[in-house]
Design a protein around this motif. Structure first.
Motif, mmCIF file in Angstrom:
data_model
loop_
_atom_site.group_PDB
_atom_site.id
_atom_site.type_symbol
_atom_site.label_atom_id
_atom_site.label_comp_id
_atom_site.label_asym_id
_atom_site.label_seq_id
_atom_site.Cartn_x
_atom_site.Cartn_y
_atom_site.Cartn_z
ATOM 1 N N ARG A 362 54.688 21.574 101.333
ATOM 2 C CA ARG A 362 54.856 20.289 100.659
ATOM 3 C C ARG A 362 54.860 20.436 99.142
ATOM 4 N N PHE A 363 53.966 21.270 98.620
ATOM 5 C CA PHE A 363 53.907 21.410 97.158
ATOM 6 C C PHE A 363 55.176 22.074 96.624
ATOM 7 N N LEU A 364 55.575 23.205 97.216
ATOM 8 C CA LEU A 364 56.766 23.906 96.729
ATOM 9 C C LEU A 364 58.006 23.045 96.872
ATOM 10 N N THR A 365 58.147 22.356 98.003
ATOM 11 C CA THR A 365 59.331 21.532 98.214
ATOM 12 C C THR A 365 59.376 20.366 97.239
ATOM 13 N N THR A 366 58.238 19.706 97.032
ATOM 14 C CA THR A 366 58.208 18.564 96.120
ATOM 15 C C THR A 366 58.593 18.972 94.696
ATOM 16 N N LEU A 367 57.958 20.029 94.206
ATOM 17 C CA LEU A 367 58.245 20.459 92.837
ATOM 18 C C LEU A 367 59.670 20.966 92.692
ATOM 19 N N THR A 368 60.165 21.699 93.692
ATOM 20 C CA THR A 368 61.534 22.224 93.623
ATOM 21 C C THR A 368 62.562 21.106 93.661
ATOM 22 N N LEU A 373 66.693 17.863 91.051
ATOM 23 C CA LEU A 373 67.203 16.534 90.702
ATOM 24 C C LEU A 373 67.395 16.402 89.192
ATOM 25 N N ILE A 374 66.417 16.881 88.418
ATOM 26 C CA ILE A 374 66.554 16.820 86.962
ATOM 27 C C ILE A 374 67.748 17.652 86.510
ATOM 28 N N SER A 375 67.924 18.832 87.111
ATOM 29 C CA SER A 375 69.050 19.696 86.740
ATOM 30 C C SER A 375 70.381 19.040 87.069
ATOM 31 N N LEU A 376 70.474 18.422 88.254
ATOM 32 C CA LEU A 376 71.736 17.778 88.647
ATOM 33 C C LEU A 376 72.052 16.595 87.746
ATOM 34 N N VAL A 377 71.037 15.806 87.403
ATOM 35 C CA VAL A 377 71.270 14.669 86.509
ATOM 36 C C VAL A 377 71.720 15.159 85.136
ATOM 37 N N ALA A 378 71.054 16.193 84.623
ATOM 38 C CA ALA A 378 71.430 16.733 83.307
ATOM 39 C C ALA A 378 72.839 17.299 83.326
ATOM 40 N N MET A 379 73.205 18.009 84.399
ATOM 41 C CA MET A 379 74.545 18.595 84.474
ATOM 42 C C MET A 379 75.620 17.530 84.632
ATOM 43 N N SER A 380 75.319 16.482 85.415
ATOM 44 C CA SER A 380 76.305 15.413 85.582
ATOM 45 C C SER A 380 76.517 14.652 84.279
ATOM 46 N N LEU A 381 75.441 14.439 83.514
ATOM 47 C CA LEU A 381 75.581 13.783 82.221
ATOM 48 C C LEU A 381 76.298 14.672 81.219
ATOM 49 N N ARG A 382 76.087 15.978 81.340
ATOM 50 C CA ARG A 382 76.678 16.909 80.381
ATOM 51 C C ARG A 382 78.147 17.207 80.681
ATOM 52 N N PHE A 383 78.440 17.540 81.950
ATOM 53 C CA PHE A 383 79.772 18.010 82.287
ATOM 54 C C PHE A 383 80.659 16.945 82.928
ATOM 55 N N GLU A 405 69.477 19.019 75.144
ATOM 56 C CA GLU A 405 70.048 19.691 76.311
ATOM 57 C C GLU A 405 69.552 21.128 76.409
ATOM 58 N N PHE A 406 69.506 21.818 75.285
ATOM 59 C CA PHE A 406 68.995 23.192 75.272
ATOM 60 C C PHE A 406 67.548 23.232 75.757
ATOM 61 N N LEU A 407 66.689 22.381 75.196
ATOM 62 C CA LEU A 407 65.285 22.387 75.574
ATOM 63 C C LEU A 407 65.073 21.861 76.984
ATOM 64 N N CYS A 408 65.968 20.995 77.456
ATOM 65 C CA CYS A 408 65.851 20.474 78.818
ATOM 66 C C CYS A 408 65.894 21.610 79.828
ATOM 67 N N PHE A 409 66.911 22.468 79.741
ATOM 68 C CA PHE A 409 67.068 23.526 80.731
ATOM 69 C C PHE A 409 66.036 24.635 80.539
ATOM 70 N N TYR A 410 65.780 25.027 79.302
ATOM 71 C CA TYR A 410 64.839 26.121 79.094
ATOM 72 C C TYR A 410 63.407 25.704 79.410
ATOM 73 N N SER A 411 62.993 24.527 78.976
ATOM 74 C CA SER A 411 61.629 24.094 79.279
ATOM 75 C C SER A 411 61.467 23.776 80.762
ATOM 76 N N LEU A 412 62.495 23.239 81.394
ATOM 77 C CA LEU A 412 62.415 22.868 82.807
ATOM 78 C C LEU A 412 62.059 24.071 83.676
ATOM 79 N N PHE A 413 62.793 25.155 83.533
ATOM 80 C CA PHE A 413 62.576 26.305 84.412
ATOM 81 C C PHE A 413 61.363 27.125 83.986
ATOM 82 N N ASN A 414 61.073 27.169 82.702
ATOM 83 C CA ASN A 414 59.861 27.872 82.282
ATOM 84 C C ASN A 414 58.611 27.157 82.764
ATOM 85 N N PHE A 415 58.534 25.837 82.573
ATOM 86 C CA PHE A 415 57.354 25.093 83.009
ATOM 87 C C PHE A 415 57.254 25.046 84.537
ATOM 88 N N TYR A 416 58.381 25.091 85.218
ATOM 89 C CA TYR A 416 58.380 25.162 86.682
ATOM 90 C C TYR A 416 57.646 26.418 87.147
#
Length: 476
Positions: A362-368, A373-383, A405-416
């Motif tokens: 449950r924890f891994l699935t929820t966080l992933t 979802l954040i990545s897909l929203v960011a990519m749809s807004l960007r591309f 946009e730069f900090l969105c992707f880098y901070s997202l995966f690092n903090f994940y």
């Protein structure tokens, strides 16, 4: 008899309030990064001048603005506007697509002296999308690094187009302030990832490798991969003019994302399979993710290398096989998604009622899911749809529009990964068998309790462990 060791992860001991705090901390850090990017400097520095082009028959000549190596890369776009555009009523609302040949000569301009950089200029066809006489800017060339303070450009094209049109050069390069911000944040994430990996290894050092869960083994590898994603070699991009650094940066990025893809497959499959032999467990996954890795590395590396020979080259427009490669890539991605969903459903159907395993799932699935979802929203807004179109100018589109946009992707995966490293680290409140016999399921290896390898199939058993503990207590 000695009691078998086990590693009790923080994930097992966190209360609901602590779980909530973990998510709040993740979103707080991520939101803070976005706010810094939002108020940060613009990414692209644009210089446009209506009078910046000299025409001579079929040749357009122009001089770049002053540049520095901190501006990283240079693009030249030209916007075309017809001087005598037909304005018949039936054509006003139509888009016009024109194919024009271009041949670009690039000179280094120093002390009023021109030095030809591409001795054998190559001709390429470019499409102009025009509406009511005004065409979308077309990319003429892209320099992946800046070696000289100024460049002098000569563009040879159709004389008929030159005679009936006006041209506006648009010079694009990275903002120096953004380059400084990128350097600092890459360094911050790199050091934080290194310290997190060091702390996790230190906490696990006293335990046998066989007692590590599959998540703990993978999170160490992913922290190393995210250090590659943060790219410790990035400053060399600003100090050297070799294309090798750009190729290494592309390989590092593709390697990190393919490591994430492999991690999700292995964890959701490995939770319900204790014996993980190479051919039965890893081989199929490596083939699937490996093909995705090869395609990503080849496409990005080939583009970076070929641009050094021909800066006017565009892999999306000048490489005929790119469409086939892209279709093959999306087919592999679709296969991966179906395979991952299959493993996820199987894991939930078999493990959702088992203690501790349901928490891990449950924890891994929820966080992933949140990350995706954040990545897909960011990519749809960007591309938008541009990522699926063949005539996309990838050199421009695949760059950041703003610092957020730069900090969105880098901070997202690092903090994940930092969050996963925290919850998968060993708990300081390790309970012995006298305090909680329910943890006896972890006494052999955290994952081996699902499959004992006997003919009876899979089952959850703690009786053997409890029995061993009883014997151990009697012997003590």
């Amino acid at each position: 008899m000695p009691i078998d060791s086990y590693i009790q992860m923080k994930l097992y001991t966190l209360t609901k309030r602590q779980f909530l705090f973990s998510f709040i901390a993740f979103f707080g850090l991520f939101t803070g990064s976005l706010l810094i990017g939002w108020i940060g400097p613009s990414v692209i520095n644009i210089v446009s001048a209506d009078h910046g082009i000299e025409t001579d028959k079929s040749i357009l000549s122009m001089l770049s603005p002053h540049l520095s190596m901190s501006q990283q890369q240079l693009w030249l776009q030209i916007q075309v506007q017809y001087s005598h555009y037909p304005m018949r009523s039936e054509e006003i609302q139509k888009e016009t697509k024109l194919t024009v040949p271009i041949r670009v000569s690039i000179y280094a301009y120093t002390n009023d002296t021109k030095i030809l950089l591409n001795e054998d200029p190559r001709s390429h066809d470019r499409q102009l999308m025009c509406y009511e006489g005004v065409c979308d800017p077309v990319t003429v060339f892209h320099l992946s690094y800046i070696r000289f303070p100024r460049y002098y450009i000569e563009v040879e094209t159709s004389q008929a187009l030159v005679n009936r049109s006006s041209f506006t050069p648009i010079w694009k390069s990275y903002n120096v302030s953004f380059t400084e911000l990128e350097l600092w944040f890459r360094f911050f994430f790199l050091i934080t990832a290194f310290l997190t990996a060091l702390a996790l290894v230190q906490s696990l050092r006293g335990h046998s490798l066989q007692d590590w869960s599959i998540e703990q083994k993978w999170i160490i590898f992913l922290l190393i991969a995210v250090m590659l994603y943060d790219n410790p070699l990035f400053p060399l991009l600003l100090l050297t003019s070799t294309p090798l650094i750009s190729v290494v940066d592309a390989v590092f990025t593709v390697t990190f994302f393919c490591s994430l893809l492999m991690f999700w497959l292995c964890v959701y499959h490995g939770m319900r399979k204790a014996e993980r032999h190479f051919f039965s467990f890893y081989f199929l996954k490596l083939c699937l993710v490996g093909l995705i890795w090869i395609i990503g590395c080849v496409v990005l590396s080939w583009s970076a290398l070929y641009e050094t020979v021909d800066p006017t080259f565009s892999i999306t427009q000048d490489q005929e096989g790119f469409t086939i490669v892209k279709i093959f890539f999306f087919v592999l991605l679709a296969i991966y998604i179906f395979y991952l969903l299959f493993l996820l459903v199987r894991a939930y159907s078999e493990l959702h009622s088992m203690p501790y395993f349901d928490v891990r799932l449950r924890f891994l699935t929820t966080l992933t899911v949140i990350i995706l979802l954040i990545s897909l929203v960011a990519m749809s807004l960007r591309f938008g749809r541009a990522f699926l179109e063949r005539d996309i100018v990838m050199e421009i589109t695949l760059r950041w529009n703003n610092a957020a946009e730069f900090l969105c992707f880098y901070s997202l995966f690092n903090f994940y990964l930092f969050t996963l490293a925290f919850v998968y680290s060993p708990s300081t409140n390790i309970m012995g068998p006298k305090e909680s016999t329910s943890f006896a399921m972890l006494s052999d290896s955290e994952d081996e309790v699902l499959y004992r390898g006997g003919k009876q199939g899979r089952y959850m058993s703690t009786a053997g462990s409890v029995g061993r503990y009883d014997d151990g207590e009697e012997s003590m």
